[in-house]
Design a protein around this motif. Structure first.
Motif, PDB file in Angstrom:
ATOM      1  N   GLN A  34       0.824  -1.210   0.000  1.00 23.95           N
ATOM      2  CA  GLN A  34       0.000   0.000   0.000  1.00 23.95           C
ATOM      3  C   GLN A  34       0.862   1.266   0.000  1.00 23.95           C
ATOM      4  OE1 GLN A  34      -3.448  -0.106  -0.264  1.00 23.95           O
ATOM      5  NE2 GLN A  34      -3.000   2.025  -0.793  1.00 23.95           N
ATOM      6  N   LYS A  45       4.353  -8.068  -7.646  1.00 24.32           N
ATOM      7  CA  LYS A  45       3.118  -7.975  -6.845  1.00 24.32           C
ATOM      8  C   LYS A  45       2.598  -6.536  -6.866  1.00 24.32           C
ATOM      9  CE  LYS A  45       4.178 -11.651  -3.620  1.00 24.32           C
ATOM     10  NZ  LYS A  45       4.870 -11.939  -2.374  1.00 24.32           N
ATOM     11  N   ILE A  74       1.064  -5.717 -10.244  1.00 21.26           N
ATOM     12  CA  ILE A  74      -0.266  -6.342 -10.387  1.00 21.26           C
ATOM     13  C   ILE A  74      -1.311  -5.549  -9.588  1.00 21.26           C
ATOM     14  CG2 ILE A  74      -1.625  -8.403  -9.777  1.00 21.26           C
ATOM     15  CD1 ILE A  74       1.011 -10.014 -10.422  1.00 21.26           C
ATOM     16  N   SER A  75      -0.934  -5.210  -8.344  1.00 20.86           N
ATOM     17  CA  SER A  75      -1.877  -4.440  -7.504  1.00 20.86           C
ATOM     18  C   SER A  75      -2.179  -3.088  -8.132  1.00 20.86           C
ATOM     19  CB  SER A  75      -1.296  -4.221  -6.107  1.00 20.86           C
ATOM     20  OG  SER A  75      -1.044  -5.446  -5.498  1.00 20.86           O
ATOM     21  N   ARG A 133      -2.233  -2.335 -11.276  1.00 22.49           N
ATOM     22  CA  ARG A 133      -3.177  -2.522 -12.398  1.00 22.49           C
ATOM     23  C   ARG A 133      -4.599  -2.706 -11.872  1.00 22.49           C
ATOM     24  NH1 ARG A 133       0.765  -6.463 -14.504  1.00 22.49           N
ATOM     25  NH2 ARG A 133       2.425  -5.065 -15.192  1.00 22.49           N
ATOM     26  N   GLU A 134      -4.707  -3.426 -10.738  1.00 23.78           N
ATOM     27  CA  GLU A 134      -6.044  -3.603 -10.142  1.00 23.78           C
ATOM     28  C   GLU A 134      -6.631  -2.260  -9.717  1.00 23.78           C
ATOM     29  OE1 GLU A 134      -5.306  -6.408  -7.059  1.00 23.78           O
ATOM     30  OE2 GLU A 134      -5.164  -8.106  -8.444  1.00 23.78           O
ATOM     31  N   TRP A 135      -5.776  -1.339  -9.382  1.00 26.66           N
ATOM     32  CA  TRP A 135      -6.210   0.006  -8.992  1.00 26.66           C
ATOM     33  C   TRP A 135      -6.493   0.884 -10.209  1.00 26.66           C
ATOM     34  CZ3 TRP A 135      -4.107   3.313  -4.506  1.00 26.66           C
ATOM     35  CH2 TRP A 135      -4.330   2.663  -3.292  1.00 26.66           C
ATOM     36  N   GLY A 136      -6.120   0.345 -11.372  1.00 26.94           N
ATOM     37  CA  GLY A 136      -6.435   1.059 -12.607  1.00 26.94           C
ATOM     38  C   GLY A 136      -5.322   1.919 -13.169  1.00 26.94           C
ATOM     39  N   GLN A 155      -1.353   1.866 -14.918  1.00 27.55           N
ATOM     40  CA  GLN A 155      -0.362   0.992 -15.545  1.00 27.55           C
ATOM     41  C   GLN A 155       1.029   1.251 -14.977  1.00 27.55           C
ATOM     42  OE1 GLN A 155      -0.808  -1.605 -17.690  1.00 27.55           O
ATOM     43  NE2 GLN A 155      -2.968  -1.216 -17.228  1.00 27.55           N
TER      44      GLN A 155
END
Ligand SMILES: [Zn+2]
Length: 345
Positions: free
Chosen positions: A270, A297, A300-301, A303-306, A308
């Protein structure tokens, strides 16, 4: 003169030792040997490691100097020149933070007339640290800085950050200790050592200024970066800090602490995600000898947050070096890689 290192990555030699020592795996030995040679070739390093070590161990009238890391050895061999015979203990991609002594290291330590090590807790593997601390032939680059430039040391929490070589101007100060120690041991060579040190220091000053110019040429709002572990604090202060900027330390973040350990908590992830978002950073810099898992990791996280985020293809060198590069070339490589990628964001 830039010295080309002549070493097979010790990681593979160590692997070879381990595998070949187990009888049931003896069939694997030829495979490991071939792989090692191919990999050694791919690193561009010659394969005469064993012969070079035998030469270093043999009497030849020269002063035998052992350095724990290449970053030290490159300065030692330049200042010592032909009067000394130098060797690096921790080679290839091995991690100096956690390095433990292997077969043959005790003999190298016994053979050395002078031992140079980083100190400040870098070489904290129990066996190595015990051998060095107990030796009256060992000299710590970090302690020299602690005595003469204590205000230049950086801390993370209560711990001193040992990565002092990442600021060339600070490493230059530490190298005065190398000159001092060599002259103490070999007063007849004093004039030669001083001349050689002056040539080296002129080059260090030049490269230091080149890197500052290159990195300070990047727009201030893009001068934020993330690497694998906390090895770039001194680098950030030396090359990214603008004038008397108070918050220069905020320009750098890393998911792993002072010694890379692969441990990554959700809080660490975070913290880096917040950094990336706040400073609009879209590239992560992997270090040559640290697993990319933590950075993957985070990517990837992110990208999940939107947003790049990519991991830079070219590694940075901090604790370990490419055996084809001199210490100053390694620093220039890091600077060019960071500058190129931050500007492209
Ligand atoms: Zn480190």
């Amino acid at each position: 003169m830039m010295k080309k290192n002549h070493l097979v990555p010790e990681l593979f030699l160590r692997m070879l030792n381990r595998v070949c020592s187990r009888k049931r795996l003896i069939i694997l030995c030829p495979i490991v040997i071939i792989s090692s040679l191919i990999l050694a070739g791919s690193f561009g390093c010659s394969s005469n490691h064993n012969q070079a070590l035998r030469d270093w161990m043999n009497d030849n009238g020269k002063i035998k100097v052992l350095s724990t890391t290449r970053q030290i050895n490159d300065l030692v061999s330049e200042i010592g020149g032909p009067r000394i015979d130098s060797w690096t203990l921790i080679q290839g991609a091995l991690d100096p933070h956690s390095y433990e002594m292997v077969k043959g290291d005790g003999e190298k330590i016994d053979r050395a007339d002078i031992i140079f090590y980083n100190g400040l807790g870098l070489e904290h593997g129990a066996s190595l640290s015990a051998s060095i601390v107990s030796s009256n032939r060992a000299f710590s680059m970090g302690e020299w800085i602690q005595i003469y430039h204590p205000d230049q040391l950086l801390y993370i929490g209560q711990a001193i950050d040992p990565h002092i070589w990442m600021d060339i101007s600070l490493w230059r100060q530490a190298s005065i200790g190398i000159l001092d120690r060599l002259i103490q041991f070999d007063p007849d060579g004093a004039e030669e050592y001083r001349e050689r040190a002056n040539v080296l220091w002129a080059r260090m000053d030049r490269v230091h200024e080149e890197i500052r110019e290159l990195l300070l040429g990047i727009a201030s709002e893009r001068r934020y970066f993330v690497t694998s572990h906390d090895a770039f604090q001194y680098f950030t202060r030396a090359y990214l800090k603008e004038g008397n900027e108070q918050n220069w330390a905020d320009r750098f973040a890393a998911p792993e602490g002072l010694a890379p350990d692969g441990q990554l908590s959700p809080v660490d992830i975070q913290r880096i995600l917040d950094f990336l978002q706040l400073h609009r950073v879209s590239v992560l810099f992997a270090e040559s000898n640290v697993s990319r898992d933590s950075l993957s990791k985070i990517a990837i996280s992110a990208r999940e947050w939107g947003f790049q985020v990519k991991i830079c293809d070219e590694p940075l060198y901090a604790d370990a070096m490419d055996c084809r590069l001199h210490y100053l070339e390694m620093m220039s490589h890091n600077a060019r890689t960071i500058a190129k990628n931050l500007e492209m964001q």
